[in-house]
Design a protein around this motif. Structure first.
Motif, PDB file in Angstrom:
ATOM      1  N   PRO A 245      73.028   4.804  20.929  1.00 11.94           N
ATOM      2  CA  PRO A 245      71.597   4.570  21.186  1.00 11.94           C
ATOM      3  C   PRO A 245      71.222   3.108  20.941  1.00 11.94           C
ATOM      4  O   PRO A 245      71.689   2.498  19.970  1.00 11.94           O
ATOM      5  CB  PRO A 245      70.909   5.510  20.191  1.00 11.94           C
ATOM      6  N   PRO A 246      70.403   2.533  21.813  1.00 14.61           N
ATOM      7  CA  PRO A 246      70.142   1.091  21.753  1.00 14.61           C
ATOM      8  C   PRO A 246      69.303   0.685  20.558  1.00 14.61           C
ATOM      9  O   PRO A 246      68.554   1.482  19.992  1.00 14.61           O
ATOM     10  CB  PRO A 246      69.386   0.823  23.059  1.00 14.61           C
ATOM     11  N   ALA A 247      69.452  -0.570  20.183  1.00 10.75           N
ATOM     12  CA  ALA A 247      68.626  -1.158  19.131  1.00 10.75           C
ATOM     13  C   ALA A 247      67.218  -1.417  19.665  1.00 10.75           C
ATOM     14  O   ALA A 247      66.940  -1.255  20.854  1.00 10.75           O
ATOM     15  CB  ALA A 247      69.265  -2.458  18.632  1.00 10.75           C
ATOM     16  N   ASN A 248      66.356  -1.858  18.770  1.00 11.00           N
ATOM     17  CA  ASN A 248      64.953  -2.080  19.125  1.00 11.00           C
ATOM     18  C   ASN A 248      64.682  -3.524  19.529  1.00 11.00           C
ATOM     19  O   ASN A 248      63.601  -4.049  19.279  1.00 11.00           O
ATOM     20  CB  ASN A 248      64.050  -1.690  17.949  1.00 11.00           C
ATOM     21  N   PHE A 249      65.678  -4.179  20.151  1.00  4.62           N
ATOM     22  CA  PHE A 249      65.418  -5.513  20.676  1.00  4.62           C
ATOM     23  C   PHE A 249      65.879  -5.587  22.126  1.00  4.62           C
ATOM     24  O   PHE A 249      66.776  -4.856  22.547  1.00  4.62           O
ATOM     25  CB  PHE A 249      66.077  -6.605  19.821  1.00  4.62           C
ATOM     26  N   ASN A 250      65.243  -6.479  22.866  1.00  2.00           N
ATOM     27  CA  ASN A 250      65.459  -6.586  24.307  1.00  2.00           C
ATOM     28  C   ASN A 250      65.603  -8.060  24.648  1.00  2.00           C
ATOM     29  O   ASN A 250      64.617  -8.793  24.712  1.00  2.00           O
ATOM     30  CB  ASN A 250      64.263  -5.965  25.046  1.00  2.00           C
ATOM     31  N   ASP A 251      66.838  -8.510  24.844  1.00  2.00           N
ATOM     32  CA  ASP A 251      67.106  -9.927  25.116  1.00  2.00           C
ATOM     33  C   ASP A 251      67.088 -10.149  26.631  1.00  2.00           C
ATOM     34  O   ASP A 251      68.114 -10.373  27.262  1.00  2.00           O
ATOM     35  CB  ASP A 251      68.453 -10.322  24.526  1.00  2.00           C
ATOM     36  N   THR A 252      65.897 -10.108  27.189  1.00  2.00           N
ATOM     37  CA  THR A 252      65.751 -10.228  28.627  1.00  2.00           C
ATOM     38  C   THR A 252      65.078 -11.547  28.993  1.00  2.00           C
ATOM     39  O   THR A 252      64.697 -12.346  28.129  1.00  2.00           O
ATOM     40  CB  THR A 252      64.940  -9.036  29.184  1.00  2.00           C
ATOM     41  N   TYR A 253      64.928 -11.784  30.284  1.00  2.65           N
ATOM     42  CA  TYR A 253      64.190 -12.943  30.765  1.00  2.65           C
ATOM     43  C   TYR A 253      62.694 -12.732  30.525  1.00  2.65           C
ATOM     44  O   TYR A 253      62.199 -11.605  30.511  1.00  2.65           O
ATOM     45  CB  TYR A 253      64.399 -13.139  32.265  1.00  2.65           C
ATOM     46  N   ALA A 254      61.988 -13.836  30.366  1.00  4.64           N
ATOM     47  CA  ALA A 254      60.530 -13.786  30.247  1.00  4.64           C
ATOM     48  C   ALA A 254      59.992 -15.170  30.548  1.00  4.64           C
ATOM     49  O   ALA A 254      60.745 -16.149  30.635  1.00  4.64           O
ATOM     50  CB  ALA A 254      60.108 -13.338  28.849  1.00  4.64           C
ATOM     51  N   PHE A 255      58.682 -15.246  30.696  1.00  5.24           N
ATOM     52  CA  PHE A 255      58.011 -16.544  30.772  1.00  5.24           C
ATOM     53  C   PHE A 255      57.133 -16.707  29.545  1.00  5.24           C
ATOM     54  O   PHE A 255      56.525 -15.752  29.069  1.00  5.24           O
ATOM     55  CB  PHE A 255      57.201 -16.678  32.052  1.00  5.24           C
ATOM     56  N   ALA A 256      57.124 -17.935  29.040  1.00  7.83           N
ATOM     57  CA  ALA A 256      56.355 -18.242  27.840  1.00  7.83           C
ATOM     58  C   ALA A 256      55.547 -19.510  28.067  1.00  7.83           C
ATOM     59  O   ALA A 256      55.813 -20.288  28.992  1.00  7.83           O
ATOM     60  CB  ALA A 256      57.285 -18.423  26.642  1.00  7.83           C
ATOM     61  N   ALA A 257      54.561 -19.688  27.207  1.00  7.12           N
ATOM     62  CA  ALA A 257      53.747 -20.900  27.207  1.00  7.12           C
ATOM     63  C   ALA A 257      53.564 -21.341  25.764  1.00  7.12           C
ATOM     64  O   ALA A 257      53.677 -20.519  24.834  1.00  7.12           O
ATOM     65  CB  ALA A 257      52.395 -20.651  27.857  1.00  7.12           C
ATOM     66  N   ALA A 258      53.296 -22.622  25.561  1.00  4.93           N
ATOM     67  CA  ALA A 258      52.900 -23.064  24.230  1.00  4.93           C
ATOM     68  C   ALA A 258      51.666 -22.275  23.823  1.00  4.93           C
ATOM     69  O   ALA A 258      50.760 -22.054  24.644  1.00  4.93           O
ATOM     70  CB  ALA A 258      52.604 -24.558  24.235  1.00  4.93           C
TER      71      ALA A 258
ATOM     72  N   ILE B 248      72.509  -0.055  11.503  1.00  5.48           N
ATOM     73  CA  ILE B 248      72.247  -1.441  11.904  1.00  5.48           C
ATOM     74  C   ILE B 248      71.236  -1.475  13.044  1.00  5.48           C
ATOM     75  O   ILE B 248      70.239  -2.203  12.992  1.00  5.48           O
ATOM     76  CB  ILE B 248      73.563  -2.125  12.321  1.00  5.48           C
ATOM     77  N   SER B 249      71.485  -0.698  14.090  1.00  8.93           N
ATOM     78  CA  SER B 249      70.662  -0.746  15.303  1.00  8.93           C
ATOM     79  C   SER B 249      69.182  -0.538  15.014  1.00  8.93           C
ATOM     80  O   SER B 249      68.326  -1.233  15.570  1.00  8.93           O
ATOM     81  CB  SER B 249      71.131   0.309  16.314  1.00  8.93           C
ATOM     82  N   GLU B 250      68.878   0.434  14.178  1.00  2.00           N
ATOM     83  CA  GLU B 250      67.476   0.794  13.959  1.00  2.00           C
ATOM     84  C   GLU B 250      66.687  -0.305  13.269  1.00  2.00           C
ATOM     85  O   GLU B 250      65.459  -0.286  13.278  1.00  2.00           O
ATOM     86  CB  GLU B 250      67.391   2.083  13.144  1.00  2.00           C
ATOM     87  N   ARG B 251      67.364  -1.284  12.711  1.00  3.54           N
ATOM     88  CA  ARG B 251      66.686  -2.373  12.000  1.00  3.54           C
ATOM     89  C   ARG B 251      66.498  -3.627  12.857  1.00  3.54           C
ATOM     90  O   ARG B 251      65.815  -4.554  12.442  1.00  3.54           O
ATOM     91  CB  ARG B 251      67.481  -2.749  10.743  1.00  3.54           C
ATOM     92  N   LEU B 252      67.113  -3.677  14.024  1.00  3.19           N
ATOM     93  CA  LEU B 252      67.110  -4.897  14.833  1.00  3.19           C
ATOM     94  C   LEU B 252      65.920  -4.902  15.788  1.00  3.19           C
ATOM     95  O   LEU B 252      65.751  -3.984  16.588  1.00  3.19           O
ATOM     96  CB  LEU B 252      68.419  -5.009  15.622  1.00  3.19           C
ATOM     97  N   THR B 253      65.104  -5.959  15.713  1.00  2.00           N
ATOM     98  CA  THR B 253      63.929  -6.116  16.566  1.00  2.00           C
ATOM     99  C   THR B 253      63.948  -7.489  17.223  1.00  2.00           C
ATOM    100  O   THR B 253      64.734  -8.368  16.842  1.00  2.00           O
ATOM    101  CB  THR B 253      62.636  -5.979  15.744  1.00  2.00           C
ATOM    102  N   ASP B 254      63.065  -7.689  18.191  1.00  2.00           N
ATOM    103  CA  ASP B 254      62.954  -9.004  18.830  1.00  2.00           C
ATOM    104  C   ASP B 254      62.662 -10.092  17.798  1.00  2.00           C
ATOM    105  O   ASP B 254      63.290 -11.160  17.803  1.00  2.00           O
ATOM    106  CB  ASP B 254      61.845  -8.995  19.889  1.00  2.00           C
ATOM    107  N   ASP B 255      61.686  -9.843  16.919  1.00  2.00           N
ATOM    108  CA  ASP B 255      61.307 -10.856  15.926  1.00  2.00           C
ATOM    109  C   ASP B 255      62.474 -11.171  14.999  1.00  2.00           C
ATOM    110  O   ASP B 255      62.701 -12.339  14.654  1.00  2.00           O
ATOM    111  CB  ASP B 255      60.107 -10.378  15.109  1.00  2.00           C
ATOM    112  N   LEU B 256      63.189 -10.144  14.581  1.00  2.00           N
ATOM    113  CA  LEU B 256      64.313 -10.375  13.682  1.00  2.00           C
ATOM    114  C   LEU B 256      65.399 -11.184  14.375  1.00  2.00           C
ATOM    115  O   LEU B 256      65.946 -12.130  13.801  1.00  2.00           O
ATOM    116  CB  LEU B 256      64.892  -9.042  13.197  1.00  2.00           C
ATOM    117  N   MET B 257      65.734 -10.840  15.621  1.00  3.89           N
ATOM    118  CA  MET B 257      66.786 -11.567  16.312  1.00  3.89           C
ATOM    119  C   MET B 257      66.371 -13.016  16.556  1.00  3.89           C
ATOM    120  O   MET B 257      67.205 -13.924  16.486  1.00  3.89           O
ATOM    121  CB  MET B 257      67.150 -10.879  17.627  1.00  3.89           C
ATOM    122  N   GLN B 258      65.091 -13.264  16.840  1.00  5.15           N
ATOM    123  CA  GLN B 258      64.619 -14.646  16.950  1.00  5.15           C
ATOM    124  C   GLN B 258      64.878 -15.395  15.646  1.00  5.15           C
ATOM    125  O   GLN B 258      65.345 -16.543  15.650  1.00  5.15           O
ATOM    126  CB  GLN B 258      63.128 -14.675  17.275  1.00  5.15           C
ATOM    127  N   GLU B 259      64.580 -14.742  14.536  1.00  8.79           N
ATOM    128  CA  GLU B 259      64.769 -15.376  13.224  1.00  8.79           C
ATOM    129  C   GLU B 259      66.239 -15.656  12.947  1.00  8.79           C
ATOM    130  O   GLU B 259      66.616 -16.773  12.548  1.00  8.79           O
ATOM    131  CB  GLU B 259      64.199 -14.478  12.133  1.00  8.79           C
TER     132      GLU B 259
END
Length: 323
Positions: free
Chosen positions: A140-153, A285-296
Motif C-alpha cells: 500500500p502506498p505512502a502518503n506522499f505524491n512526488d508528481t509534477y506541479a506548478f508553483a509560485a513564490a 514507514i509508509s504511513e508516516r511519509l507525507t509531502d511535507d516530510l519528504m520536502q524536509e
C-alpha cells in the motif's frame, strides 16, 4: 545464474559512482535496533536498492536501516544509476526491496496512457499488473505524491490571488508566464497538454504566447520561480526540498491533469512470502511519509548537505522506530 554477474556489475558501478562523489553514502547505513530489542527478521538476508536521486536514496537508507534493526542481514545497494538499473536488479532477483512510484510503473514500465487521477485506483491497477506479470508485491502506498506541479513564490501567489491552476488560467495574459525544462515542455503528459486541459491556447495572443514561456534547466526553475523572474509560475516536483526552502506555493491541480506518483515499497513476491513481517514493517514507514516530510528530508540533503544515511537514521530515531 545471472544473479552473481549482474550483482557484481551493479556493485562495481556503485563503487565507481561513490569514487566520483556522485553517491556519497552508497552501501552504508547506521546500526540500530528496534525498541525493546525485537528482531522479527532474524535470519533474513535482504538486498535493498534504490534509484540514484536524493529521495530514492533516502527511502533506501530508511528501509535498509529499519530492516537491519529488525534483525535482517541487509546488503545496501542504494543509489543505482537510473531507474532501469534498480528496476532490473529487482527483476533479476539481485535486489529484494525497492521504493517505486505508481506513475512510473503505469507510464514507464507498462506504457499506459490513460490518466487515472485517483491515487488508490492507480496503485491498485499497477499492483495487479506487477503481481501477475512479475511476482512483485507493491505494498500500500505512502502518503506522499512526488508528481509534477506548478508553483509560485508565495508573495506572488498572494498578489495574484491564485491557489489553483484554474485560477492561474484566468489571469491576464501578461501574468501567465511559465518556466519549464525541456523535457517537461516536450512530454506527452507535460506542458502543452496541461495548457490544453486548462483551456489556455499555446502560442496565441490571448492564451500563452511563446514569449511567456522560458525553457531552462530544471534546477534553475526553482530560483527563477522564487524570484518571479522571468516567470510567475514554475514547474516543480511536489516533494522537492526547495519548495519549502524557497517559500513556494504549489498550485492545486484542480482538474486532475497530473498523474499521481505515490511512493510505494516494492518487494519480490518470493521474499515477502518467506518474510511476511515485511508488510507490517514497511507499512510502519509508509504511513508516516507525507509531502511535507519528504520536502524536509530532501532539503536536509540537497540544501543543507547532510548525508542521506544520517538523515534516515535521525528520522527513524525521532519517530521512536529505532534505538
Amino acid at each position: 545464474m545471472r544473479r552473481v554477474r549482474f550483482g557484481t556489475a551493479l556493485i562495481a558501478t556503485l563503487a565507481l559512482l561513490t569514487g566520483c562523489g556522485l553517491v556519497s553514502s552508497s552501501g552504508t547505513f547506521h546500526d540500530a535496533r528496534l525498541p525493546g530489542g525485537a528482531r522479527p527478521l532474524e535470519g533474513a538476508s535482504l538486498v535493498v536498492t534504490s534509484k540514484s536521486f536524493t529521495e530514492g536514496v533516502l527511502l533506501g537508507k530508511i528501509t535498509a536501516t529499519y530492516l537491519a534493526a529488525a534483525g535482517a542481514s541487509v546488503t545496501d545497494l542504494t543509489g543505482a544509476p537510473g531507474s532501469a538499473s534498480s528496476r532490473q536488479a529487482q527483476l533479476n532477483g539481485d535486489a529484494d526491496v525497492l521504493w517505486e512510484y505508481t506513475g512510473t510503473g503505469w507510464v514507464n514500465y507498462h506504457n499506459e496512457t490513460e490518466t487515472i487521477a485517483d491515487p488508490r485506483e492507480l496503485w491498485q491497477r499497477v499492483h495487479d499488473i506487477e503481481k501477475a506479470d512479475y511476482d512483485l508485491e507493491w505494498l500500500p502506498p505512502a502518503n506522499f505524491n512526488d508528481t509534477y506541479a506548478f508553483a509560485a513564490a508565495t508573495p506572488t501567489a498572494e498578489r495574484l490571488g491564485v491557489r489553483t491552476l484554474t485560477e492561474a488560467a484566468a489571469l491576464p495574459v501578461a501574468e501567465r508566464t511559465f518556466c519549464v525544462d525541456d523535457e517537461f515542455f516536450s512530454r506527452s503528459d507535460g506542458f502543452l497538454p496541461m495548457l490544453e486541459k486548462y483551456g489556455i491556447p499555446y502560442n496565441t495572443p490571448d492564451g500563452v504566447p511563446t514569449a511567456n514561456v522560458t525553457r531552462m534547466d530544471a534546477g534553475v526553475v526553482y530560483t527563477a520561480t522564487a524570484n518571479s523572474e522571468p516567470c510567475n509560475f514554475g514547474m516543480v516536483y511536489t516533494t522537492d526540498g526547495r519548495v519549502k526552502n524557497l517559500d513556494l506555493t504549489v498550485l492545486e491541480d484542480d482538474r486532475k491533469f497530473f498523474l499521481p506518483y505515490s511512493g510505494t515499497a516494492v518487494v519480490r513476491g518470493v521474499v515477502i512470502d518467506e518474510h511476511p513481517e515485511l508488510r507490517e514493517l514497511l507499512g510502519t514507514i509508509s504511513e508516516r511519509l507525507t509531502d511535507d516530510l519528504m520536502q524536509e528530508l530532501n532539503g536536509r540533503v540537497d540544501i543543507d548537505g547532510e548525508d542521506p544515511a544520517d538523515v534516515a537514521y535521525d528520522w527513524l530515531r525521532g519517530e521512536n522506530l529505532i534505538e
